[in-house]
Structure formats: C-alpha cells, structure tokens
Design a protein around this motif. Structure first.
Motif, PDB file in Angstrom:
ATOM      1  N   ALA A   1       2.455  20.180  25.556  1.00  0.00           N
ATOM      2  CA  ALA A   1       3.878  20.600  26.460  1.00  0.00           C
ATOM      3  C   ALA A   1       3.833  21.991  26.772  1.00  0.00           C
ATOM      4  CB  ALA A   1       5.114  20.262  25.429  1.00  0.00           C
ATOM      5  N   VAL A   2       4.946  22.207  27.685  1.00  0.00           N
ATOM      6  CA  VAL A   2       5.175  23.576  28.097  1.00  0.00           C
ATOM      7  C   VAL A   2       6.267  24.307  27.369  1.00  0.00           C
ATOM      8  CG1 VAL A   2       4.038  23.231  30.335  1.00  0.00           C
ATOM      9  CG2 VAL A   2       6.363  22.842  30.150  1.00  0.00           C
TER      10      VAL A   2
ATOM     11  N   VAL B   1       9.405  21.727  25.653  1.00  0.00           N
ATOM     12  CA  VAL B   1       9.888  21.933  24.217  1.00  0.00           C
ATOM     13  C   VAL B   1      11.078  23.026  24.341  1.00  0.00           C
ATOM     14  CG1 VAL B   1       9.536  22.333  22.081  1.00  0.00           C
ATOM     15  CG2 VAL B   1       8.050  20.888  23.301  1.00  0.00           C
ATOM     16  N   SER B   2      12.290  22.696  23.975  1.00  0.00           N
ATOM     17  CA  SER B   2      13.172  23.821  23.805  1.00  0.00           C
ATOM     18  C   SER B   2      13.302  24.156  22.517  1.00  0.00           C
ATOM     19  CB  SER B   2      14.618  23.237  24.245  1.00  0.00           C
ATOM     20  OG  SER B   2      15.680  24.090  24.141  1.00  0.00           O
TER      21      SER B   2
ATOM     22  N   ILE C   1       2.783  25.294  18.401  1.00  0.00           N
ATOM     23  CA  ILE C   1       2.240  23.786  18.194  1.00  0.00           C
ATOM     24  C   ILE C   1       2.632  22.830  19.727  1.00  0.00           C
ATOM     25  CG2 ILE C   1       2.794  21.653  17.188  1.00  0.00           C
ATOM     26  CD1 ILE C   1       3.635  23.590  14.687  1.00  0.00           C
ATOM     27  N   ALA C   2       3.759  23.199  20.311  1.00  0.00           N
ATOM     28  CA  ALA C   2       4.031  22.495  21.361  1.00  0.00           C
ATOM     29  C   ALA C   2       3.154  22.580  22.600  1.00  0.00           C
ATOM     30  CB  ALA C   2       5.428  23.090  22.061  1.00  0.00           C
ATOM     31  N   THR C   3       2.563  23.910  22.797  1.00  0.00           N
ATOM     32  CA  THR C   3       1.768  24.199  23.797  1.00  0.00           C
ATOM     33  C   THR C   3       0.227  23.487  23.411  1.00  0.00           C
ATOM     34  OG1 THR C   3       1.339  26.391  22.972  1.00  0.00           O
ATOM     35  CG2 THR C   3       2.754  26.254  24.788  1.00  0.00           C
ATOM     36  N   ARG C   4      -0.084  23.647  22.250  1.00  0.00           N
ATOM     37  CA  ARG C   4      -1.339  23.369  21.755  1.00  0.00           C
ATOM     38  C   ARG C   4      -1.345  21.638  21.954  1.00  0.00           C
ATOM     39  NH1 ARG C   4      -1.093  26.608  17.105  1.00  0.00           N
ATOM     40  NH2 ARG C   4      -0.487  24.765  15.821  1.00  0.00           N
TER      41      ARG C   4
ATOM     42  N   PRO D   1      14.036  18.802  22.116  1.00  0.00           N
ATOM     43  CA  PRO D   1      14.693  20.181  21.491  1.00  0.00           C
ATOM     44  C   PRO D   1      14.361  20.292  19.971  1.00  0.00           C
ATOM     45  CG  PRO D   1      16.157  18.154  21.678  1.00  0.00           C
ATOM     46  CD  PRO D   1      14.818  17.512  22.185  1.00  0.00           C
ATOM     47  N   ALA D   2      13.914  21.312  19.898  1.00  0.00           N
ATOM     48  CA  ALA D   2      13.407  21.582  18.382  1.00  0.00           C
ATOM     49  C   ALA D   2      13.402  22.932  18.026  1.00  0.00           C
ATOM     50  CB  ALA D   2      11.712  21.087  18.601  1.00  0.00           C
TER      51      ALA D   2
END
Length: 226
Positions: free
Chosen positions: A64-65, A48-49, A58-61, A8-9
């Motif tokens: 993460a999805v 990542v929520s 940033i998460a996808t790089r 959670p971000a």
C-alpha cells in the motif's frame, strides 16, 4: 472512474492493543486486507490512513501507499470514518488527484474476499446507490431478545413470544469490512437513504474486539485452507 481504497488504521486500540499491526496467523493483521485489495485489481491506489509509524511501515511493505499521515484531530476515539475519508480526499485534492469512487476497508477484516469486494462495486454501479456496505444476518432473531430489568429477564417485544423464529423478519447488521462510496453524495454519514448492502455468509465475517473474537477469526480463516 478513478477508484481509491482507503484503509483507516490508527495506532491506538484499547480493547486489543496494537490490533492493526498485531500478528494474525503469522502476518500483521492489516497486511491481509491490503493484499486482498491489491489482488482485486479494482483500485487505482490502495492507501492507508494512519498516525502510526509502525503501521505505515507495515503498510508500505505490504504494497500500500502512505502518502501522508493522519492528522491528530482525526486520530482519537471520536473521529468518524467519514471524517477520515474526507481528510484523505482533501489531501489528495491538494495534489490535484480526484477519485470518483472510494472503498473504505477496515484493517481488521482478514476474512474479506475479492469476490465480495467486487460484488459491492457492481451493486454500487448498477443500482446507483450512494454507498454499499457488507452485511450479515443476526444469528438469532433479535425480535425474541431480552433485556435485564431489576435483575429479571424481560422480553423487549413480548408480542413475539409465541411467534416461530422462522416467521420473524430477518435483521442484518454491518459486517465491519468495507464500504463502497460515492463521496460527492455523502453529507453526514456513509449511510444514506440510498444505501445498499451485500449480504455475506457468517463464515466470512468476524468482529474482532476481544481475544475470543480473535481466535474465532483465526479458526474461520484456517477453515478456508483445509
């Protein structure tokens, strides 16, 4: 069992602005936990929520999805971790995807390790707990604590005034890193009467709420590289 990591971000952070995406020793803070979660091999998916486009990128790089953005209702200061988890699982269910075990991982835990994450899962599965979290002991016994009353120091538990610190019960607190959960067993909180914990060394834990906390976390992380 299908296992999901939820990180959670949200974008808002009052004490340290943009904390989740701010560079930590050269990389965005959130990228550390994403990479550790992926490296562990424990999850069918690491997601990542977030409500923030920069964090999502940033998460996808980082591997993460981000299959959907967090709702506005769960993006303010009052949304609980459990509410965020429930929203994520509901969205997945609408895609006909169900996860029996979930690990909620806070994005500001760069000191998290694969070993401790794995131990948490093992404790959850072997002990039959509803949830398991990372904990650390207080550096000094809380039983010898003081409070300030009318500008005077007053012991909260004066009966412990002459008790040796080594004879006082050890007290632990949430390390703020991860929570393994059986979501179907939770109602109002991720903590139940059947919650276990994994105790971490102090050098593997650092709450990050102030600039000083941030510097301490960097020093602890650097010490691993020596």
């Amino acid at each position: 069992m299908h296992r999901l990591a939820i990180i959670p971000a949200r974008g808002g952070s009052k004490r340290i602005p943009h904390k989740n995406s701010r560079p930590f020793l050269g990389k965005p803070m959130i990228s550390y936990v994403i990479q550790t979660a992926i490296e562990s091999g424990l999850f069918d998916e690491v997601m990542v929520s977030t409500d923030d486009a920069e964090i999502a990128a940033i998460a996808t790089r980082s591997g993460a999805v981000v299959p959907f953005l967090r709702s506005a209702a769960n993006s303010d200061d009052h949304a609980t971790t459990l509410q965020v988890i429930e929203e994520v699982l509901h969205c997945y269910k609408q895609q006909d995807r169900v996860f029996e075990l979930v690990c909620c991982i806070y994005p500001t835990a760069p000191l998290m390790t694969v070993a401790h994450l794995t131990e948490g899962l093992q404790v959850l599965e072997t002990k039959g707990f509803d949830s398991v979290f990372a904990a650390v002991s207080y550096g000094h016994p809380v039983w010898r604590g003081f409070e300030l009353k009318d500008q005077k120091a007053e012991m909260i538990w004066p009966e412990n005034k002459s008790v040796r610190t080594q004879d006082l019960k050890t007290v632990y607190h949430d390390a703020g890193q991860w929570y393994w959960l059986r979501p179907d067993n939770l109602k109002d909180s991720i903590f139940t009467a059947n919650t276990g914990m994994v105790v971490l060394p102090e050098m593997d834990v650092q709450d990050i709420d102030t600039p000083t906390d941030w510097k301490l976390a960097e020093l602890k992380y650097k010490s691993r590289l020596e």
